[in-house]
Write a protein that holds these residues in place. Structure first.
Motif, short mmCIF file in Angstrom:
data_model
loop_
_atom_site.label_atom_id
_atom_site.label_comp_id
_atom_site.label_asym_id
_atom_site.label_seq_id
_atom_site.Cartn_x
_atom_site.Cartn_y
_atom_site.Cartn_z
N VAL A 55 -2.72 11.97 -0.29
CA VAL A 55 -2.65 12.12 -1.75
C VAL A 55 -1.59 13.13 -2.13
CG1 VAL A 55 -4.98 11.36 -2.33
CG2 VAL A 55 -4.60 13.72 -1.64
N ARG B 278 0.80 -1.22 0.00
CA ARG B 278 0.00 0.00 0.00
C ARG B 278 0.83 1.27 0.00
NH1 ARG B 278 -5.27 -0.99 2.91
NH2 ARG B 278 -5.31 -3.19 3.41
N ALA B 279 2.12 1.15 0.26
CA ALA B 279 2.94 2.36 0.39
C ALA B 279 3.23 2.95 -1.00
CB ALA B 279 4.25 2.04 1.09
N PRO B 280 2.87 4.22 -1.23
CA PRO B 280 3.20 4.83 -2.52
C PRO B 280 4.71 4.94 -2.69
CG PRO B 280 1.58 6.16 -1.32
CD PRO B 280 2.10 5.12 -0.36
N TYR C 290 -1.00 7.88 -5.01
CA TYR C 290 -2.09 6.96 -4.85
C TYR C 290 -3.08 7.19 -6.00
CZ TYR C 290 -6.09 4.59 -2.70
OH TYR C 290 -7.14 3.76 -2.44
N GLU D 47 0.93 8.78 4.59
CA GLU D 47 0.99 9.28 3.22
C GLU D 47 -0.41 9.77 2.85
OE1 GLU D 47 3.40 8.77 0.53
OE2 GLU D 47 4.83 7.35 1.40
N VAL E 9 -3.92 8.02 2.48
CA VAL E 9 -4.03 6.79 1.69
C VAL E 9 -3.16 5.66 2.23
CG1 VAL E 9 -4.66 8.03 -0.40
CG2 VAL E 9 -2.26 7.60 0.06
N PHE E 10 -2.28 5.96 3.16
CA PHE E 10 -1.39 4.92 3.67
C PHE E 10 -0.90 5.30 5.06
CE2 PHE E 10 3.07 3.56 4.33
CZ PHE E 10 2.91 2.19 4.26
N ARG F 163 11.87 4.63 2.45
CA ARG F 163 12.29 4.82 3.84
C ARG F 163 13.23 3.71 4.32
NH1 ARG F 163 7.06 7.04 3.51
NH2 ARG F 163 6.10 5.00 3.62
N ARG G 139 7.15 7.30 -4.33
CA ARG G 139 7.12 8.66 -4.88
C ARG G 139 8.31 8.90 -5.79
NH1 ARG G 139 2.23 11.16 -2.94
NH2 ARG G 139 1.81 10.31 -0.89
#
Lengths: 366, 118
Positions: B56, A293-295, A317, B54, B33-34, A346, A297
């Protein structure tokens, strides 16, 4: 923000309670109701975006299409009147100076370029195409109306837009001056981009926003929408360090401009670009779906085992796909859809899978 | 109820402090979202970055407001991060067992926090 410019819709944005943000020297709405709801509303109905910060440019010359082809790999000659095409300005190294839209307006070309690149593009054209009359229009606003409800909404004001196809460009006479309408956008949805005289912009926006299906949307939703649609943002996914072939934008180089074509080459960086087109680039822009689920970036390093194979250039997301999504560059031999990689978030290497773009199929009216 | 400069709310019950984020913080972050939470049993120091959020828009973190041990985490906000935007006052993040509950006194009360965000 003393030096930031304001669009003709600034007062309306404030009235609507927009949260504003500086962007490319402009004070622009980041969001109204919220990025997520604006994004979903665009896909479900229609959203109005103020994109007046983008550069609107008119080019005139006796042989204007041939002139512009000296700066872009796109075919401009042969673009029918009333049609628009996606194009790139390339540099001598094959890098991308900007991406833009070019419309054939009969006796001239109409260009829409990125806000952050207006000055660079104008200087580039004036320096390299001295025979061209380059007019930067600063007295017009640009409004994007995007989503499945866009046709019905805009047709209430200008019925003729209903008959337009994707990438058609038309002039719609109005009492306060002409609307220059193209059926295009930056969301993957059907919709329109409407150039309107500055003095008429607020009235047009208010008329559209008064309709049931239309809500305002800001740059936040514009970014997540374009990323779901697999579209590049200049300065992030493409720039002078990426070539059109690496960026998977070979489709913007029509056959006539490729080797063996009637007008092969003849644009900056042609040798490298056409070489990569034949032999393949060393790296490629791809879509990437994190397994978790972690975006991931922009800037996230990508690995295959212990080998660093690329980097994310955009990540967020995706509200319509309900999961995080990224695009970035990976070594060509890791660019096949289904390739399992990891991204370092991270300090942790998290799994992600190379995926075809777009993340969500476009719904253009072809 | 106490509040930190990182926009956490702290609710003390005995030696257990429940921690969440304020309405102000959730509005500023936008749609979440996270969320990554610490593990139960983690021994944390005040100022440690123990939660990742996190939205958007961007990634941010929240720090441990006090020294102590994580004794419970709210998995439901990991499953449905949007709960924090809907009701930040009840969508708690973690519970921390503190050695010295009087440490809470250094944080702001509601009036001071309101003044802080204005």
């Amino acid at each position: 923000m003393a030096d930031t410019k304001r669009t003709p819709l600034h007062g309306l944005h404030e009235e609507l309670g927009a949260r504003m943000t500086p962007f490319a020297g402009w004070e622009m709405p980041l969001q109204f109701a919220g990025v997520m709801s604006e994004h979903l509303h665009t896909r479900a109905a229609a959203s109005l975006f103020d994109v007046s910060h983008m550069g609107q440019v008119v080019l005139r010359a006796t042989d204007v299409a041939a002139a512009l082809e000296r700066l872009t790999p796109a075919a401009v000659i042969g673009l029918p009147e009333g049609r628009q095409r996606y194009a790139l300005f390339t540099d001598e190294n094959g890098g991308i100076i900007d991406d833009l839209m070019v419309a054939n307006r009969g006796d001239h070309l109409f260009l829409v370029v990125n806000a952050s690149r207006v000055d660079v593009d104008l200087a580039h054209m004036r320096e390299n195409l001295p025979e061209l009359e380059v007019e930067h229009l600063t007295d017009r606003a640009l409004i994007a109306l995007q989503g499945p409800g866009a046709e019905r909404a805009l047709a209430r004001i200008a019925p003729e837009v209903a008959g337009m196809r994707f990438m058609d460009a038309a002039v719609v006479p109005m009492s306060g001056g002409e609307l220059w309408v193209s059926r295009s956008g930056y969301t993957g949805e059907d919709g329109y981009e409407i150039s309107v005289p500055a003095a008429e912009a607020e009235g047009l926006a208010r008329s559209l926003l008064a309709m049931d299906e239309v809500e305002p949307a800001g740059l936040g939703a514009r970014d997540s929408l374009r990323l779901e649609a697999g579209l590049c943002l200049h300065g992030q996914d493409i720039d002078e360090t990426t070539t059109p072939i690496e960026a998977d934008l070979a489709w913007s180089i029509q056959k006539a401009r490729r080797r063996g074509g009637d007008r092969a080459g003849g644009f900056p960086g042609a040798e490298r670009i056409l070489d990569e087109l034949e032999n393949g680039p060393a790296r490629r822009r791809v879509g990437l779906l994190p397994d978790g689920r972690a975006p991931m970036r922009a800037g996230t390093a990508l690995y295959d085992g212990d080998v660093r194979v690329g980097e994310v250039t955009s990540g967020a997301y995706g509200p319509s796909i309900g999961r995080p999504m990224s695009m970035g560059y990976v070594d060509a031999n890791r660019s096949a859809p289904g390739t399992a990689l990891t991204g370092e978030v991270r300090g942790k290497r998290l799994p992600a899978t190379v995926t075809e773009l777009p993340f969500r199929p476009a719904t253009y009216k072809r | 109820m106490k509040y930190t400069q990182e926009h956490e709310w702290l609710d003390l019950d005995g030696d257990i402090v429940t921690v969440g984020i304020t309405e102000h913080a959730s509005t500023q972050l936008g749609d979440i979202v996270f969320i990554e939470l610490p593990e139960v049993g983690d021994i944390v120091k005040k100022g440690d970055e123990i939660v990742v959020i996190e939205s958007v828009k961007a990634a941010s973190d929240i720090t441990a407001p006090l020294d102590g041990e994580i004794v419970e985490v709210n998995q439901s906000i990991v499953e449905t991060p949007g709960k924090v935007n809907e009701d930040p006052e009840s969508a708690w993040f973690f519970k921390i067992k503190v050695e010295d509950p009087t440490e809470l006194d250094e944080h702001m009360d509601e009036d001071a926090y309101q003044e802080f965000i204005e």
